[in-house]
Design an enzyme around this catalytic site. Sequence first.
Site, PDB file in Angstrom:
ATOM      1  N   HIS A 203      40.298  34.036  92.697  1.00  0.00           N
ATOM      2  CA  HIS A 203      41.207  32.926  92.942  1.00  0.00           C
ATOM      3  C   HIS A 203      40.668  31.616  92.388  1.00  0.00           C
ATOM      4  O   HIS A 203      41.431  30.693  92.128  1.00  0.00           O
ATOM      5  CB  HIS A 203      41.601  32.887  94.418  1.00  0.00           C
ATOM      6  CG  HIS A 203      42.563  33.995  94.727  1.00  0.00           C
ATOM      7  ND1 HIS A 203      42.147  35.221  95.208  1.00  0.00           N
ATOM      8  CD2 HIS A 203      43.892  34.112  94.515  1.00  0.00           C
ATOM      9  CE1 HIS A 203      43.207  36.019  95.311  1.00  0.00           C
ATOM     10  NE2 HIS A 203      44.266  35.376  94.900  1.00  0.00           N
ATOM     11  N   CYS A 500      53.647  40.000  86.700  1.00  0.00           N
ATOM     12  CA  CYS A 500      53.302  38.671  87.223  1.00  0.00           C
ATOM     13  C   CYS A 500      51.804  38.540  87.490  1.00  0.00           C
ATOM     14  O   CYS A 500      51.355  37.529  87.993  1.00  0.00           O
ATOM     15  CB  CYS A 500      54.087  38.366  88.490  1.00  0.00           C
ATOM     16  SG  CYS A 500      53.673  39.464  89.858  1.00  0.00           S
TER      17      CYS A 500
HETATM   18  C1  PEP Z   1      48.389  40.840  91.395  1.00  0.00           C
HETATM   19  O1  PEP Z   1      47.749  41.546  92.164  1.00  0.00           O
HETATM   20  O2  PEP Z   1      48.414  41.006  90.145  1.00  0.00           O
HETATM   21  C2  PEP Z   1      49.176  39.709  91.914  1.00  0.00           C
HETATM   22  C3  PEP Z   1      49.986  39.027  91.137  1.00  0.00           C
HETATM   23  O3  PEP Z   1      48.969  39.365  93.225  1.00  0.00           O
HETATM   24  P1  PEP Z   1      47.697  38.476  93.745  1.00  0.00           P
HETATM   25  O4  PEP Z   1      46.926  38.053  92.522  1.00  0.00           O
HETATM   26  O5  PEP Z   1      48.261  37.342  94.500  1.00  0.00           O
HETATM   27  O6  PEP Z   1      46.984  39.473  94.585  1.00  0.00           O
END
Ligand code: PEP
Length: 568
Positions: A203, A500
């Site tokens: 993140h 995404c």
């Molecule tokens: C993913 O896992 O690719 C996603 C878009 O969700 P996050 O990154 O929020 O887990």
Amino acid sequence: MSRVSCNLAHMNIVTPPISLAGVPVVSGVRYAPVIRPGRAPQPDLAGLAELAAADREAEAARFDAAAAAVAARLRDRAAAATGVAAEVLAATAQLALDKAWLSRARSGIAAGVPAPRATHDSVAFFAEMFAKAGGLMAERVTDLCDIRDRVTAELLGLPEPGVPVPATPSILCADDLAPADTAGLDPSLVVGLATSLGGPTSHTAIIARQLGIPCVVAVAGLDGVAAETMVLIDGTRGVVVVEPDPARAAAEVAAAERAAAALANWAGPGGTADGHRVEVLANVQDGAAARAAADTPAEGVGLFRTELCFLNRETEPSVAEQAQIYAEVLAAFPAGKVVIRTLDAGSDKPLKFAGHADEPNPALGVRGIRIAVANPGLLDRQLAGIARAAELAGVAPWVMAPMIATPAEARDFAERARAHGLRPGVMIEIPAAALLADRILEHVDFLSVGTNDLAQYTMAADRMSAELAALTDPWQPGVLALVAVAAAAGRAAGKPVGVCGEAAADPLLACVLAGMGVTSLSAASAAVPAVGARLAAVSLAQCEEAAAAVLAAAGAAEARAAAHALLG
Ligand code: PEP
Ligand code: MG
């Protein structure tokens, strides 16, 4: 943050010129001096004399003032930040004024212990207690130690540890950066970001993307690059060049700026040079990010991570409050598509009000849609909030569930969403769901592939691990084979399948995904122009040829090279 400072002591000095390879996260080329996060103060605690009884009250006041100053600075940074960055900083500020650790430190001072030692003793006590408790509590230990270092520096009149504010544009190099470090960075002063740890889907990398700062992570040998060294960071190729020839570095920066200017001319809508439509959308986490996305050529929102609105909430937000927050995002794209994801709580994004049990393996535990099994009301109230937001904004959102593993889960979610008048879809993040995408599509209107988690679960490699970054590379043909299965299922059913995850933010990979039949690409706003412009420069046939070559490749590097060769 203390981890960053501690490791600085073990630097091996690098002799130039040398090119250090890492994992590219945010494209762009910059040439500037290095800054490094400040060291945590290392006071000689044992050498501090016991306080005379007459001095104890003043020392307690000095301690209170130091803690208050640290909290105020964190709060100011929170106020200047938005979204998840603001949440993280506000939470750290709150912890700095937590009554339990302050009063334990004050008791020490009242017994004659000097404030810096009382600070360390109190934090050590709670850090041990939190570590023993495990789970979410253990995750606060880093934050507590960070506060200890900041308060100690304040008491000793030393510069605050953490990221310094440079006088000139600089490249921030660190072992790793806590979210509180990346939060609130000024992209006009911190023009590049390189870390020796950290994966491409952590993140922290996501925040770097949101800020649009050229970024390379997992750079081997970076710890040997000292502050003030001139470096060239190339976030497109994933390298940091130490003390390059200045004229050559300037030429590379100028060439990258020319390329960026060409991108700036792309105005959408998304599609290949020969007119095959692929929507280019933005990933957002709140109204402010959605409004920023609306200033780019993004056609809508492909992923609204709702859990990021509530990371710091002790209690569940009411339906009305949720509706207001979601309506802000919907209002940013009154005529565009907005895909709202229901709470993806758990694992690296725990929510206090979601009632997570302590689990040894949270990434494989009760996260995402699984929370709705024990707590269906939480999902229903969120769906009600989304339906209310749709009324407020006069826009019909799409709604999708995270972490779906089976067609039955997809069916249950679809029934609940439709009961609220919402158009349901699900995320494909688990290999089992990708493999059964055709059966899942019998129940829902669309799919969205989350390549971050899909890579983590396909490769059995923690997405936060720098050591395993090569395995969680979205170019891994094993991961892309599953994306292709989902895309083919969508084509057969005549239903949209988007991507995404962070894979959609890589312009070259975005073309490959389009060649697999993916109908939309959703990426951080900063990546939208590059993705759209790259796609507009190639034909659908080229994308399809590249997709076939990538799926036939033996590994991620070969896949990248094959796509480069075919797409230019
Ligand atoms: C993913 O896992 O690719 C996603 C878009 O969700 P996050 O990154 O929020 O887990
Ligand atoms: Mg995910």
